[in-house]
Every structure is written in C-alpha cells, then in structure tokens.
Enzyme design. Structure first.
Site, PDB file in Angstrom:
ATOM      1  N   HIS A  83      40.438   1.843   4.819  1.00 41.79           N
ATOM      2  CA  HIS A  83      40.884   0.737   5.652  1.00 41.79           C
ATOM      3  C   HIS A  83      40.351   0.768   7.015  1.00 41.79           C
ATOM      4  O   HIS A  83      40.320   1.471   7.845  1.00 41.79           O
ATOM      5  CB  HIS A  83      42.469   0.670   5.570  1.00 41.79           C
ATOM      6  CG  HIS A  83      43.146   0.784   4.279  1.00 41.79           C
ATOM      7  ND1 HIS A  83      44.269   1.657   4.025  1.00 41.79           N
ATOM      8  CD2 HIS A  83      42.641   0.094   3.107  1.00 41.79           C
ATOM      9  CE1 HIS A  83      44.619   1.545   2.838  1.00 41.79           C
ATOM     10  NE2 HIS A  83      43.500   0.438   2.118  1.00 41.79           N
ATOM     11  N   GLU A  86      42.211   1.730  10.139  1.00 41.05           N
ATOM     12  CA  GLU A  86      42.572   2.944  10.240  1.00 41.05           C
ATOM     13  C   GLU A  86      41.487   3.815  10.984  1.00 41.05           C
ATOM     14  O   GLU A  86      40.788   4.455  10.098  1.00 41.05           O
ATOM     15  CB  GLU A  86      43.233   3.518   8.882  1.00 41.05           C
ATOM     16  CG  GLU A  86      44.334   2.622   8.566  1.00 41.05           C
ATOM     17  CD  GLU A  86      44.674   2.955   7.082  1.00 41.05           C
ATOM     18  OE1 GLU A  86      45.747   2.075   6.706  1.00 41.05           O
ATOM     19  OE2 GLU A  86      44.350   3.715   6.534  1.00 41.05           O
ATOM     20  N   HIS A 190      43.332   8.456   6.339  1.00 36.65           N
ATOM     21  CA  HIS A 190      44.148   7.198   6.760  1.00 36.65           C
ATOM     22  C   HIS A 190      44.996   7.412   7.887  1.00 36.65           C
ATOM     23  O   HIS A 190      45.007   8.323   8.583  1.00 36.65           O
ATOM     24  CB  HIS A 190      45.076   6.985   5.613  1.00 36.65           C
ATOM     25  CG  HIS A 190      44.426   6.397   4.242  1.00 36.65           C
ATOM     26  ND1 HIS A 190      44.061   5.074   4.012  1.00 36.65           N
ATOM     27  CD2 HIS A 190      43.568   7.028   3.355  1.00 36.65           C
ATOM     28  CE1 HIS A 190      43.459   4.984   2.727  1.00 36.65           C
ATOM     29  NE2 HIS A 190      43.154   6.332   2.413  1.00 36.65           N
ATOM     30  N   GLU A 280      47.304  11.127   5.913  1.00 39.08           N
ATOM     31  CA  GLU A 280      47.855   9.971   6.954  1.00 39.08           C
ATOM     32  C   GLU A 280      48.161  10.879   8.473  1.00 39.08           C
ATOM     33  O   GLU A 280      48.801  11.460   8.571  1.00 39.08           O
ATOM     34  CB  GLU A 280      49.162   9.535   6.651  1.00 39.08           C
ATOM     35  CG  GLU A 280      49.077   8.764   5.048  1.00 39.08           C
ATOM     36  CD  GLU A 280      48.654   7.291   5.228  1.00 39.08           C
ATOM     37  OE1 GLU A 280      48.353   6.764   6.269  1.00 39.08           O
ATOM     38  OE2 GLU A 280      48.429   6.792   4.112  1.00 39.08           O
TER      39      GLU A 280
END
Length: 442
Positions: A83, A86, A190, A280
């Site tokens: 993404h 990110e 991410h 994450e």
C-alpha cells in the site's frame, strides 16, 4: 568466526550513511545501486518487473552467494509498501540493508546470518502509490492502491474463494518471482496498526471460521514466528495504538482480525511453500519523518531475529539409489499436510519449518508407497542451520516422469473442494454480523 573475515570487514567500503527521511524512487534507486556497487561480493540488485507506470520493482539480495541459490542455503524475503501510503516499512528495509552490509565482517551475528542465508529485500512493491501521496495522512491517502486503483493485497489468487479482480503488473511480477526462488520464510510490512498477523486471512469452516478464526496446519509455527517479532518490539507487544483490537501480546490470526480475500501471505503459504506473516508497524500509516529513528530502534532487533527463524526445523535433499537428487517429490509431515503438497525444488531440496519435537516425514513419489522418516528437532537451531536430514529412497533408475505426471496445484479455491458447494459452507447471518462487529469495533 574466521578472524581474517573480520579483518576484511574493517577494510570494506562504506556507503554514505542513510538519513532518516522518506526516500522517493530516484533517491531509493541511487541508494540501492550504490550499495550494490560498493558491496558487490555480498549483494545483487535486480528488478523483478515494472509497475503500471513503468517504475522498477527493485529487489536487493544480500548473501555470500547473492546471484544464485546454493544448496542448503534457505531463501528469505521482506516486502514492503504494498500500500503506497504505508511508508514506514519501506524506510525500515532501506535501513536494514545498510545495517546488514556495513556490519558484515564486523559483527559475528550478522556475518553468520549472511553466510547462511540469502536475504531478498523489496523496499517497495507499489512505487506508483508511494509517489502518488501528495499530503501524507495517518489514516488514508490516495496512494494506497496502485495506478489502476487496485489494492495489491487483495489481488492474488485465493485458496478459499474465487478472486476475479484483474491481476495487476505488480502482482504478476511477484507471483513470477516466487517461482524462481526457493523461499522458505517471509514477511510483508504494512502500517496502520501494531501487530504481527499470521495466516490464514481467509477461510472456510474446515479451517475454523465458525469460531472466528482460520488456522493453518502449521499454526504452532506461525504463532511462534509472530511472537518472535512482536516480543522484541515493545510497542507492538503492548499495542501502543491504544485502540481495542483483540490482539494478544502483539499477534493475531488474520481471519480473526478481519477476513481478507486475495491476500499475499495466504498465497505465499499455499502456492509458494513460503511461510509469510504480515507486520503492521505503525499506528499512523505515514508518520512524520522525525518519527523514523524511533521506528528503526523499535524494529531493528525484531527484523534481524525474524530472519534467523528461516533456520528452524529440518532441511535436506531427496535422492534415489543412484544418488540422483529428485525434484518435485512431495515431502510433508504427517498430521500437518498442506492443501497444496510441499515438494522438492529442482535440486531435490526440501525445507520444513518446525518447532522442537519429534515428527514423521512422509516422502511420496507417484507409483510408489510413501517413504517414512522419523526426525527429532533439537531445542535450538544448530549454528544458523536447520537440522539436516537427507533422504535416500529405495528406488533405482531415473524418475524424470515425476514432473509430468504430478503437476503443481492450480491457482483455484483449493479449500472449496473440502466440503463441496453445499449450503453448509455458507456463512450464517449471525456469523456475518459477528464478523462485521469485530471489524468495526475492535
């Protein structure tokens, strides 16, 4: 470790120190090319394809034999910036590259890691998205998707349901890349939360979805891997984002967090024989650059320790009675077989990530009875190496027909065949509402 190599490391050239800021495509390319030029004996820079707008998808390989696979040396990879908005993972991987190459020959742990592993690092899978971000925001930016407005982490074939979205150039490039290397362990980076998420991201009742989870046959290994990363990141372990999430010590099953179709980590596990988790790394997707030194401090040890886990379990080659390595032979552990059976590569190699304990390995060749081998994995990996166990099959003669008679698994929803297409496989309204509540309020 060889003292001569340590001395040589002190004489190695150094790249200019990488600053803590966001590096756009020209700056990132310049840095990677500089590293590849100055550390040519341990690095190899190549592009696996191009984005929609024609930007290179760069991969830097770090290892003692960076340009080609060596028998017994497992392949590891990190991928970031799927993404485009990110951005933390992208910068962390650039700093990881700098850390590895500048400490080879100086730091025994890093030197041993480079000696024993081929480490593939892709700082940006979605360079178009990153460049599309005009005004960075913590929660959403236009650059999340690629230039065709597709989410790359929803763009892979799915093992549970048909994923009919058009395959994007970035996705196709990664899928092709996965067929060229024997990847064993991986993570994709991410932002937007602090957690290590492990497969499956999607599921069917047979994998536990009726209990709001979806577990692989290797769930013990995946929980261990996720814990390995999260336990060394203090903010991740205690969920410093301060939102109710259901995370336990910084880890969570992907489906339990929220179901996702077409994700990369499930694709890696099912079709590429590569254990992958999703990291994450920041509450804010695109934090201010002043925060980057803190992210590197919090993640450096985790990034290194996670790479080392590629050396857990057992590895080896499968031979016939003529000592010929056998490719495409199924090698599985009894009681944890995969929906797409794991097979030997073109060198007859297999790699199985396992925790300490006793196991029975089942080797299957078409037309022959399964060959069983008992192994015991010791409590600690042996000097940056999994337990080595070559397997000699009681067959003579060439077995070149294996590849033709036993093709690889098609990229279709393989798990849907477990229970057919009966109404019993359809999620209930109650389960749908529970899942929706879980996504919105956790």
């Amino acid at each position: 470790m060889d003292c001569a190599r340590l001395w040589l490391g002190l004489l190695m050239p150094a790249v200019a120190a990488l600053d803590f800021s966001y590096h756009h495509q020209p700056e990132m390319e310049a840095f990677l090319k500089n590293v590849a030029q100055n550390y040519s004996s341990i690095t190899h820079l190549h592009s696996i394809g191009k984005s929609v707008q024609g930007r290179n998808l760069w991969v830097l390989v770090v290892g003692r034999s960076p340009k080609e696979h060596r028998i017994g040396i497992p392949e590891f990879k990190y991928v970031a910036n799927m993404h485009g908005d990110e951005a933390v993972g992208r910068e962390l991987l650039l700093h990881l590259i700098e850390y590895l190459v500048t400490r080879d020959g100086r730091d025994p742990e890093i030197t041993n890691l480079i000696n024993s592993t081929r480490i593939h690092i892709m700082p940006s899978m979605n360079p178009d998205g990153f460049e599309a971000v005009v005004k960075p925001d913590c929660f959403y930016n236009d650059g999340r998707d690629n230039s065709n407005l597709y989410d790359l982490n929803r763009n892979f074939p799915d093992a549970f349901e048909l994923n009919e979205v058009p395959r994007q150039p970035e996705t196709v490039a990664v899928m092709k890349w996965l067929t060229t290397e024997t990847f064993v362990l991986s993570a994709n980076l991410h932002g937007g939360a602090l957690v290590a998420s492990y497969p499956f991201d999607n599921g069917v009742p047979a994998t536990g979805t009726l209990y709001s989870r979806s577990l692989t046959p290797d769930d013990d290994v995946f929980q261990y891997l996720a814990n390995t990363y999260a336990s060394r990141n203090p903010d991740m372990k205690r969920n410093s984002c301060r939102i109710k999430t259901g995370f336990s010590n910084g880890i969570i099953n992907g489906y339990s967090w929220y179901p996702l179709k077409g994700g990369m980590q499930d694709y890696n596990y099912v079709w590429a024989q590569c254990f992958e988790i999703t990291l994450e790394l920041s509450c804010c997707k695109y934090p201010r650059k002043e925060k980057l030194p803190g992210f590197w401090k919090d993640n450096k040890d985790s990034l290194i320790e996670y790479i080392k886990q590629v050396h857990i379990g057992v590895k080896g080659q499968v031979f016939d009675q003529n000592q010929t390595p056998l490719s495409n032979v199924t090698v599985e552990v009894q009681d944890r077989k995969h929906i797409c059976p794991y097979r030997t590569n073109k060198f007859g190699e297999y790699y199985l990530l396992l925790l300490p304990g006793s196991y029975v390995i089942e080797v299957t060749v078409p037309g022959h009875d399964p060959h069983l081998t008992k192994v015991t994995i010791p409590p600690k990996s042996q000097n940056f190496s999994a337990l080595k166990k070559d397997i000699l099959l009681p067959f003579r003669g060439q077995l070149n027909h294996i590849s033709e008679s036993n093709p690889l698994c098609p990229r279709i929803p393989l798990y849907s065949e477990l229970q057919g297409h009966s109404a019993a496989t359809k999620p209930s309204l109650f389960l749908f509402l529970v899942t929706l509540f879980h996504i919105l309020f956790k």
